[in-house]
Design a protein around this motif. Structure first.
Motif, PDB file in Angstrom:
ATOM      1  N   PRO A   8       0.837  -1.205   0.000  1.00 44.26           N
ATOM      2  CA  PRO A   8       0.000   0.000   0.000  1.00 44.26           C
ATOM      3  C   PRO A   8       0.871   1.255   0.000  1.00 44.26           C
ATOM      4  O   PRO A   8       2.043   1.221   0.348  1.00 44.26           O
ATOM      5  CB  PRO A   8      -0.773  -0.109   1.310  1.00 44.26           C
ATOM      6  CG  PRO A   8       0.106  -0.930   2.186  1.00 44.26           C
ATOM      7  CD  PRO A   8       0.823  -1.896   1.269  1.00 44.26           C
ATOM      8  N   SER A   9       0.257   2.341  -0.381  1.00 40.16           N
ATOM      9  CA  SER A   9       1.011   3.592  -0.347  1.00 40.16           C
ATOM     10  C   SER A   9       1.369   3.924   1.100  1.00 40.16           C
ATOM     11  O   SER A   9       0.648   3.564   2.031  1.00 40.16           O
ATOM     12  CB  SER A   9       0.185   4.727  -0.951  1.00 40.16           C
ATOM     13  OG  SER A   9      -0.867   5.080  -0.070  1.00 40.16           O
ATOM     14  N   MET A  12      -1.384   5.846   2.953  1.00 44.76           N
ATOM     15  CA  MET A  12      -2.516   5.043   3.421  1.00 44.76           C
ATOM     16  C   MET A  12      -2.123   4.209   4.636  1.00 44.76           C
ATOM     17  O   MET A  12      -2.891   4.082   5.584  1.00 44.76           O
ATOM     18  CB  MET A  12      -3.046   4.136   2.313  1.00 44.76           C
ATOM     19  CG  MET A  12      -4.307   3.379   2.736  1.00 44.76           C
ATOM     20  SD  MET A  12      -4.956   2.289   1.476  1.00 44.76           S
ATOM     21  CE  MET A  12      -5.616   3.481   0.340  1.00 44.76           C
ATOM     22  N   GLU A  15      -2.003   6.556   7.640  1.00 44.46           N
ATOM     23  CA  GLU A  15      -3.364   6.910   8.051  1.00 44.46           C
ATOM     24  C   GLU A  15      -4.042   5.740   8.767  1.00 44.46           C
ATOM     25  O   GLU A  15      -4.702   5.922   9.784  1.00 44.46           O
ATOM     26  CB  GLU A  15      -4.191   7.323   6.826  1.00 44.46           C
ATOM     27  CG  GLU A  15      -5.620   7.683   7.139  1.00 44.46           C
ATOM     28  CD  GLU A  15      -5.784   9.004   7.869  1.00 44.46           C
ATOM     29  OE1 GLU A  15      -6.860   9.213   8.446  1.00 44.46           O
ATOM     30  OE2 GLU A  15      -4.845   9.813   7.869  1.00 44.46           O
ATOM     31  N   ALA A  16      -3.853   4.544   8.267  1.00 44.70           N
ATOM     32  CA  ALA A  16      -4.437   3.349   8.899  1.00 44.70           C
ATOM     33  C   ALA A  16      -3.870   3.156  10.304  1.00 44.70           C
ATOM     34  O   ALA A  16      -4.617   2.856  11.243  1.00 44.70           O
ATOM     35  CB  ALA A  16      -4.181   2.112   8.043  1.00 44.70           C
ATOM     36  N   ARG A  19      -5.475   5.749  12.593  1.00 41.98           N
ATOM     37  CA  ARG A  19      -6.871   5.407  12.912  1.00 41.98           C
ATOM     38  C   ARG A  19      -6.934   4.233  13.876  1.00 41.98           C
ATOM     39  O   ARG A  19      -7.761   4.220  14.786  1.00 41.98           O
ATOM     40  CB  ARG A  19      -7.642   5.073  11.642  1.00 41.98           C
ATOM     41  CG  ARG A  19      -7.727   6.193  10.652  1.00 41.98           C
ATOM     42  CD  ARG A  19      -8.857   7.126  10.993  1.00 41.98           C
ATOM     43  NE  ARG A  19      -8.886   8.233  10.056  1.00 41.98           N
ATOM     44  CZ  ARG A  19      -9.965   8.645   9.459  1.00 41.98           C
ATOM     45  NH1 ARG A  19     -11.105   8.065   9.684  1.00 41.98           N
ATOM     46  NH2 ARG A  19      -9.905   9.671   8.644  1.00 41.98           N
ATOM     47  N   GLN A  39      -1.027  -6.875   6.365  1.00 44.38           N
ATOM     48  CA  GLN A  39      -2.345  -7.165   6.907  1.00 44.38           C
ATOM     49  C   GLN A  39      -2.422  -6.671   8.352  1.00 44.38           C
ATOM     50  O   GLN A  39      -1.432  -6.275   8.942  1.00 44.38           O
ATOM     51  CB  GLN A  39      -2.614  -8.667   6.846  1.00 44.38           C
ATOM     52  CG  GLN A  39      -2.631  -9.198   5.429  1.00 44.38           C
ATOM     53  CD  GLN A  39      -2.682 -10.706   5.392  1.00 44.38           C
ATOM     54  OE1 GLN A  39      -2.026 -11.374   6.167  1.00 44.38           O
ATOM     55  NE2 GLN A  39      -3.469 -11.235   4.465  1.00 44.38           N
ATOM     56  N   PRO A  56      -4.295  -1.780   4.818  1.00 44.91           N
ATOM     57  CA  PRO A  56      -4.671  -0.472   5.344  1.00 44.91           C
ATOM     58  C   PRO A  56      -6.046   0.003   4.884  1.00 44.91           C
ATOM     59  O   PRO A  56      -6.764   0.644   5.645  1.00 44.91           O
ATOM     60  CB  PRO A  56      -3.577   0.459   4.836  1.00 44.91           C
ATOM     61  CG  PRO A  56      -2.427  -0.412   4.533  1.00 44.91           C
ATOM     62  CD  PRO A  56      -3.001  -1.734   4.137  1.00 44.91           C
ATOM     63  N   ALA A  57      -6.420  -0.311   3.655  1.00 43.96           N
ATOM     64  CA  ALA A  57      -7.739   0.106   3.170  1.00 43.96           C
ATOM     65  C   ALA A  57      -8.845  -0.530   4.007  1.00 43.96           C
ATOM     66  O   ALA A  57      -9.846   0.117   4.314  1.00 43.96           O
ATOM     67  CB  ALA A  57      -7.906  -0.264   1.699  1.00 43.96           C
ATOM     68  N   ALA A  58      -8.657  -1.772   4.414  1.00 40.98           N
ATOM     69  CA  ALA A  58      -9.655  -2.451   5.254  1.00 40.98           C
ATOM     70  C   ALA A  58      -9.706  -1.830   6.653  1.00 40.98           C
ATOM     71  O   ALA A  58     -10.779  -1.744   7.252  1.00 40.98           O
ATOM     72  CB  ALA A  58      -9.342  -3.940   5.338  1.00 40.98           C
ATOM     73  N   LEU A  60      -9.110   1.362   7.269  1.00 44.38           N
ATOM     74  CA  LEU A  60      -9.839   2.619   7.075  1.00 44.38           C
ATOM     75  C   LEU A  60     -11.337   2.368   6.894  1.00 44.38           C
ATOM     76  O   LEU A  60     -12.160   3.137   7.404  1.00 44.38           O
ATOM     77  CB  LEU A  60      -9.267   3.383   5.883  1.00 44.38           C
ATOM     78  CG  LEU A  60      -7.805   3.833   6.040  1.00 44.38           C
ATOM     79  CD1 LEU A  60      -7.304   4.484   4.757  1.00 44.38           C
ATOM     80  CD2 LEU A  60      -7.633   4.747   7.220  1.00 44.38           C
ATOM     81  N   ASP A  61     -11.692   1.295   6.214  1.00 43.11           N
ATOM     82  CA  ASP A  61     -13.110   0.930   6.069  1.00 43.11           C
ATOM     83  C   ASP A  61     -13.734   0.616   7.425  1.00 43.11           C
ATOM     84  O   ASP A  61     -14.844   1.035   7.719  1.00 43.11           O
ATOM     85  CB  ASP A  61     -13.281  -0.269   5.134  1.00 43.11           C
ATOM     86  CG  ASP A  61     -13.025   0.064   3.684  1.00 43.11           C
ATOM     87  OD1 ASP A  61     -13.009   1.265   3.332  1.00 43.11           O
ATOM     88  OD2 ASP A  61     -12.833  -0.890   2.894  1.00 43.11           O
TER      89      ASP A  61
END
Length: 78
Positions: A8-9, A12, A15-16, A19, A39, A56-58, A60-61
């Motif tokens: 991932p970037s 991101m 940020e993850a 959060r 993961q 990370p996208a998960a 953030l979701d």
């Protein structure tokens, strides 16, 4: 053999991590731990099952879902 996910970037991932720290500090989840391959392990309650998030996208979701739930609960109590 499963292909290795693309990294991932850095933005991101940062940020993850931020959060995840907030969710744990505010006791909205019990634990969130990054795994070296990108993961995340998440435990909602102290004795609850551990969930594997794919990246990370998960994270953030999940944070967005919890935020929506909090807003809905807050607006419903007014």
């Amino acid at each position: 053999m499963m292909p290795r996910p693309t990294p991932p970037s850095q933005h991101m991932a940062t940020e993850a991590a931020a959060r995840a720290t907030v969710l744990v500090r505010r006791h909205l989840v019990h634990a969130m731990v990054p795994v070296p391959i990108g993961q995340w392990l998440v435990q909602q309650k102290p004795n609850g099952p551990v969930q594997l998030l794919e990246g990370p996208a998960a994270v953030l979701d999940l944070a967005a879902t919890i935020q929506r739930q909090l807003r809905t609960a807050r607006s419903g109590s007014r």
